[in-house]
Design an enzyme around this catalytic site. Structure first.
Site, PDB file in Angstrom:
ATOM      1  N   THR A 340       0.849  -1.193   0.000  1.00  0.00           N
ATOM      2  CA  THR A 340       0.000   0.000   0.000  1.00  0.00           C
ATOM      3  C   THR A 340       0.883   1.240   0.000  1.00  0.00           C
ATOM      4  O   THR A 340       1.910   1.280   0.687  1.00  0.00           O
ATOM      5  CB  THR A 340      -0.953   0.005   1.224  1.00  0.00           C
ATOM      6  N   HIS A 393       2.735 -11.534  14.294  1.00  0.00           N
ATOM      7  CA  HIS A 393       3.796 -12.043  15.159  1.00  0.00           C
ATOM      8  C   HIS A 393       3.547 -13.497  15.584  1.00  0.00           C
ATOM      9  O   HIS A 393       4.425 -14.147  16.158  1.00  0.00           O
ATOM     10  CB  HIS A 393       3.907 -11.160  16.406  1.00  0.00           C
TER      11      HIS A 393
END
Length: 422
Positions: A340, A393
């Site tokens: 993006t 994560h």
């Protein structure tokens, strides 16, 4: 007589909203004529006439939510008084159109309203929706066992063991929402405008919140010296344009660099399915594009097999479709990683949100001249760009994320290396 039905629109799309009727009752249409525009979570779809005739009934109004397979209109021959008598001859159609009013008259209007309003925010199979309606269960209260978050019949059945819990949970949520709205618009003397969120905007909002809720999302940052890329573009842009009939932009460099980094750190090109990690060995790169209805992420398929010109052409084509509202579902499905670029709007630094179920997204930003230490004695103003990598994560360690960005930085600062690494 033929029925106008909501067509199948892909596995994950079970309903839509009538955005606009292009015809009215009594109009004569030919086979293939566009009758209505249907707004879904991802794209707008045109519904066409399957045969010629006269529009005898429009069973759904603009702004109404309709299900896949639902009859929303009828086309007749138009001979004699058929068009006039058709509404009276089909009383069964009346409850379909007046269903919301009937629900509001029921003993538990707040619960049913909450279910109706929230249903468009959740992906569920038609069978699951039907079972939920029959049991009075709010889809928002159902726990999905599907890794993609889709609600299926077995999820409704499992939830149905506590049918009384959903109403009691749903009522307070609706009631609590009212004071916030009232407080925000409490002063009638001050100007304000109330707008209904489009289906796509609601979906974007829900997906972003869901991504933050379900993923252990972190963001790491680095900066890229864009001097080499700018010099290369300056030297090659005219010849590139003349040869390929497309401009040499930044996105092709970043797409190629991302693929090189993904090959070095494949867990960023993966997704989580239950207790398994699916590492994808192909590179379908999503490119976020700002359109009138909101941000969409069309996908450049097999980007690792494309040249710079091929990437630029595909991005230009997809961006054009996005802005003309002509993207197909196939253009939006199945990306493995997203890029993006907030820099086109002037963003200097941001933390992009994951495009679930992907586990990585790269944010590009504005190129800005900044003083950079070249060595111990020399400073230069260099065109610098901050880059941000948000990652999940749960499967990507911090060291991998940092090294991914370092690899990306090195590839971008040595553009010729992109030809060797990808």
């Amino acid at each position: 007589m033929s029925e106008v039905k909501v067509p199948e629109m892909g596995e994950s799309i079970m309903e839509g909203t009538i955005a606009k009727w292009h015809v009215k009752e009594g109009d004569r249409v030919n086979q293939g004529d566009v009758l209505a525009e249907l707004e879904t979570d991802k794209v707008n779809i045109e519904i066409s006439a399957e045969e010629s005739g006269v529009i005898e009934q429009l069973l759904s109004k603009e702004g109404e939510t309709v299900q896949v397979g639902e009859t929303i209109g009828r086309i007749g021959s138009g001979k004699g008084s058929a068009a006039v008598s058709a509404p009276a001859a089909t009383p069964a159609s009346v409850p379909v159109e007046s269903k919301p009013a009937a629900v509001q008259a029921a003993p538990t209007p707040a619960v049913e309203a909450a279910s109706s309003d929230s249903s468009s925010s959740y992906a569920a199979s038609p069978g699951a929706r039907k079972l939920a309606r029959e049991r009075g269960i709010d889809l928002g209260q159902v726990q999905s066992q599907d890794p993609m978050g889709r609600i299926r019949q077995e999820d409704i059945q499992a939830h149905g063991t506590k049918p009384a819990a959903a109403p009691s949970a749903a009522v307070p949520s609706v009631q609590k929402a009212q004071p916030a709205v009232s407080a925000a618009t409490a002063d009638p003397t001050k100007p304000a405008e109330r707008r209904k969120m489009s289906r796509r905007r609601v979906t974007i909002a829900n997906r972003l919140v869901e991504a933050q809720r379900t993923a252990a999302m972190l963001t790491t940052f680095n900066e890229v010296d864009m001097t080499a890329i700018l010099d290369l573009r300056k030297r090659r842009k005219d010849a590139f344009k003349e040869k390929h009939d497309i401009g040499l932009g930044f996105m092709s460099f970043f797409t190629r660099a991302v693929i090189g980094a993904l090959k070095a750190f494949p867990l960023l090109n993966a997704e989580i399915q239950g207790d398994e990690i699916v590492v994808k060995q192909y590179y379908d790169i999503g490119i976020a594009v700002s359109a009138k209805e909101g941000l969409v992420v069309p996908v450049v398929r097999d980007a690792d097999r494309l040249s710079f010109a091929g990437i630029e052409k595909q991005i230009a084509d997809l961006a054009g479709k996005a802005r003309s509202n002509s993207l197909a579902l196939s253009d939006l499905q199945g990306g493995t990683f997203t890029i993006t670029n907030g820099g086109v709007f002037g963003s200097l630094l941001s933390t992009p949100i994951l495009n679930a179920p992907q586990v990585g997204i790269l944010g590009m930003h504005k190129i800005q001249l900044r003083p950079v230490a070249i060595d111990e004695t020399r400073m230069e103003n260099r065109p610098m760009m901050y880059v941000a990598l948000s990652y999940d994560h749960r499967i990507v360690d911090g060291s991998e994320a940092v090294r991914f960005l370092v690899t990306l930085k090195n590839l971008l600062e040595d553009p010729e290396a992109l030809l060797l690494e990808v």
